[in-house]
Design an enzyme around this catalytic site. Structure first.
Site, short mmCIF file in Angstrom:
data_model
loop_
_atom_site.label_atom_id
_atom_site.label_comp_id
_atom_site.label_asym_id
_atom_site.label_seq_id
_atom_site.Cartn_x
_atom_site.Cartn_y
_atom_site.Cartn_z
N LYS A 79 1.10 -1.17 0.51
CA LYS A 79 -0.26 0.02 0.74
C LYS A 79 0.58 1.03 -0.37
O LYS A 79 1.39 1.65 0.85
CB LYS A 79 -1.02 0.17 1.28
CG LYS A 79 -1.80 1.36 1.26
CD LYS A 79 -3.11 0.94 2.51
CE LYS A 79 -3.98 2.33 2.13
NZ LYS A 79 -4.66 1.84 3.55
N SER A 154 -9.54 2.13 2.83
CA SER A 154 -8.88 2.55 2.02
C SER A 154 -8.11 1.86 0.93
O SER A 154 -6.78 1.98 0.75
CB SER A 154 -8.10 4.34 2.27
OG SER A 154 -7.49 3.41 3.76
N SER A 178 -10.07 -0.42 7.42
CA SER A 178 -9.28 -0.25 5.74
C SER A 178 -8.72 -1.66 5.03
O SER A 178 -8.15 -0.99 3.65
CB SER A 178 -8.44 0.90 5.84
OG SER A 178 -8.70 1.68 5.94
#
Lengths: 489, 98
Positions: A79, A154, A178
């Site tokens: 990420k 997210s 997330s």
């Protein structure tokens, strides 16, 4: 139990035994990313050159007779809010558009030492603030199951990359869901470990008392393996815990006979999509059939978790994001000769941050400001204590607590983008695990009539990821959801 | 109902070092008021005598020996700066003292 094709374990076994070279595995993954990323927008940065040279090193070490690492040759995506030395890291924010970290996050060091090959950085909501990936400065990620839908957020890029078979594993971060919500929306497995289980060093901080890093994979055993690699205390993170890290791959096949699965009936009662509720009830039946005892548990203040969460996380964010001031790194606006340092700060942040990040900094600043601190921030932290106690009581009756991961299937891109409060409400089932610091996992538990994935969330006791993953693995073994592939690969 | 005004938003923006446009101020005033109104449901919960959670594992032992270790080299620390004097090893900002 043999590992599924192209799983973390199958690739590791192939590379370790020389059936395939790490370079071949890496080349194939890069080709898949090249082909699919223009449609999915899952990656912000692909580091092909570095990945190929890391893969070549894995092959060289094997040829020299060195024992292969537990993730030898496994391609992994990271990420874009996790620092990888020398690899552009943006947090999907304009303010860090050109930021190249001078150090590795601890989890990245662990992965590389285990032989993993880092392919690049995945798209996410800006600074991990969002539930749909629409808050990225680089555009939304598309859900591989339905391109007009959100992959969740997210960690949407990580989830889409794993679901679309670009990589067998990606790391995400989870502050209020997330990892778990995008895992549910993309039909994969996502683990948020216990707070303190995994070092946060090198994670661009959003809300430090809630953030945790975890693996996103296509099956539970892969997640368990990667978690064993990245977990453990770290001198660079004072909140990482000294608890010993067991081999989470052990005991996954023990089943759920004798295990007590708690269901907070009153909390799940309203506001949940019918198809999600149907899939959830069917999952509970599966646990019962597999020999688990289903018990009702009470979480009377669970509905207060959303307001408590959004006060606590924004307060922490307003403080954490104060460092982005245009001086040491990141965006700096064009200034006139007589502009002051104050103008530099204010304009840097206005130009660099997107609307949701500004909104949260504003909210957090407000709830911490004189006259409002007690009514908002302190109250939220007290409610957090009540929630934590309620979970402790629930875990006297149950070993694992089951809930849907999200109240709805993946919604359409644009559907909630104009109304922040509606977006916040989608986190209703995920935020309480972060407030209480508990480990939780989302596993695929079905599809809607339109073939949109649905996720089941299991929550465990502090530092008891072993029981949590064992229950998740038993459910996975009793179903075939995890084997299905999306059309947009 | 939260009674957030544009003046409140301007005050918070100044505290948060954000130079907002007029349009942003309008938008945030409404949206933040909605969120704060929603958050007021917390006032219904009795928290008398309940301690605040600052850390979910309050008993965590985080001591370590205080030993010097290598830290970031100055050139690495300066590498991402939008404006720096590498030779002097300094970040550059607009003039602070008149």
């Amino acid at each position: 139990m043999s590992a599924p094709a192209e799983s973390v374990r199958a690739i590791r076994d192939d590379v370790a035994t020389g059936r395939r070279s790490a370079v071949d595995v890496c080349t194939a993954a890069l080709a898949r990313i090249d082909a699919a990323n223009p449609r999915l927008n899952a990656f912000n940065t692909v580091a092909a050159e570095g990945a190929l040279s890391a893969a070549a090193a894995v092959d060289r070490h094997r040829a020299a007779g060195e024992p292969p690492g537990p993730l030898a040759g496994v391609p992994i995506a990271i990420k874009d809010n996790l620092c990888v030395r020398g690899m552009r890291t943006t947090a999907s924010s304009k303010i860090l558009d050109a930021f190249v970290p001078p150090y590795d996050a601890t989890v990245v060091r662990h992965l590389e030492r285990a032989g993993a090959v880092i392919l690049g950085k995945t798209n996410c909501d800006e600074f991990a603030m969002g539930s749909s990936n629409e808050n990225s400065a680089y555009g939304p990620v598309r859900n591989p199951w339905a391109p007009d839908r959100t992959p969740g957020g997210s960690s949407g890029g990580s989830a889409a990359a794993v679901a679309a078979r670009l990589v067998p594993c990606a790391l995400g971060s989870d502050t209020g869901g997330s990892i778990r919500q995008p895992a549910a929306f993309c039909g994969i497995v996502g683990v948020k470990p216990t707070y303190g289980r995994v070092s946060r060093y090198g994670l661009l901080a959003f809300a430090s008392s809630l953030d945790q890093i975890g693996p996103m994979t296509r099956n539970v055993a892969d997640a368990a393996l990667v978690l064993s690699v990245i977990a453990g205390q770290d001198v660079a993170d004072a909140t990482s815990a000294p608890e010993p890290v067991p081999d989470f791959s052990e005991g996954l096949d023990l089943g759920v006979r004798g295990l007590r699965i708690g269901v907070p009936r009153a909390f799940i009662g309203s506001g949940v999509d019918d198809q999600v509720l149907g899939a959830f009830e069917a999952a509970v039946d599966r646990f019962r059939e597999a020999g688990a005892t289903i018990v009702d548990v009470a979480l009377p203040n669970a509905a207060a978790a959303i307001p408590a969460y959004y006060l606590v996380c924004t307060a922490e964010a307003s403080s954490n994001l104060a460092r982005y001031d245009g001086v040491r790194y990141g965006h700096r606006p064009v200034l006139a000769p007589d502009d002051t340092l104050q103008t530099l700060y204010d304009r840097t942040r206005d130009e660099g941050f997107g609307p949701e990040v500004k909104r949260r900094i504003m909210l957090g600043t407000y709830v911490l400001s004189a006259g409002y601190y007690d009514a908002y921030y302190l109250k939220a932290q007290q409610v957090r204590t009540l929630l934590k106690r309620e979970y402790e009581q629930a875990f006297e009756r149950a070993d694992v607590i089951a809930m849907p991961t999200s109240p709805t299937p993946p919604f359409r891109l644009g559907e909630k983008a104009a109304d922040p409060l509606q977006m916040y409400l989608t986190d209703v089932f995920t935020v309480s695990a972060n407030l209480a610091g508990l480990p939780a996992v989302s596993v695929p538990c079905g599809f809607t009539a339109d073939t949109l994935p649905i996720g089941l969330q299991l929550t465990g006791r502090h530092f008891d990821e072993a029981t949590l993953l064992r229950a998740a693995a038993a459910y996975e073994a009793a179903t075939d959801w995890a084997t299905r592939a999306p059309p947009l690969g | 109902m939260s009674r957030l005004t544009i003046a409140d938003v301007e005050r918070i923006a100044a505290l948060a070092h954000l130079e907002l446009t007029g349009e942003e101020k309008q938008l945030f005033t409404g949206q933040l008021a909605d969120i704060l109104t929603y958050a007021e449901q917390l006032q219904q919960i009795d928290t008398t005598g309940v301690p605040a959670t600052a850390h979910v594992h309050p008993d965590l032992r985080a001591e370590r020996p205080d030993e010097p270790a290598p830290s970031l080299a100055p050139e690495d620390a300066l590498a991402n700066a939008p404006d720096a004097d590498a030779e002097a090893g300094l970040f550059k900002v607009p003039r602070v003292i008149g």
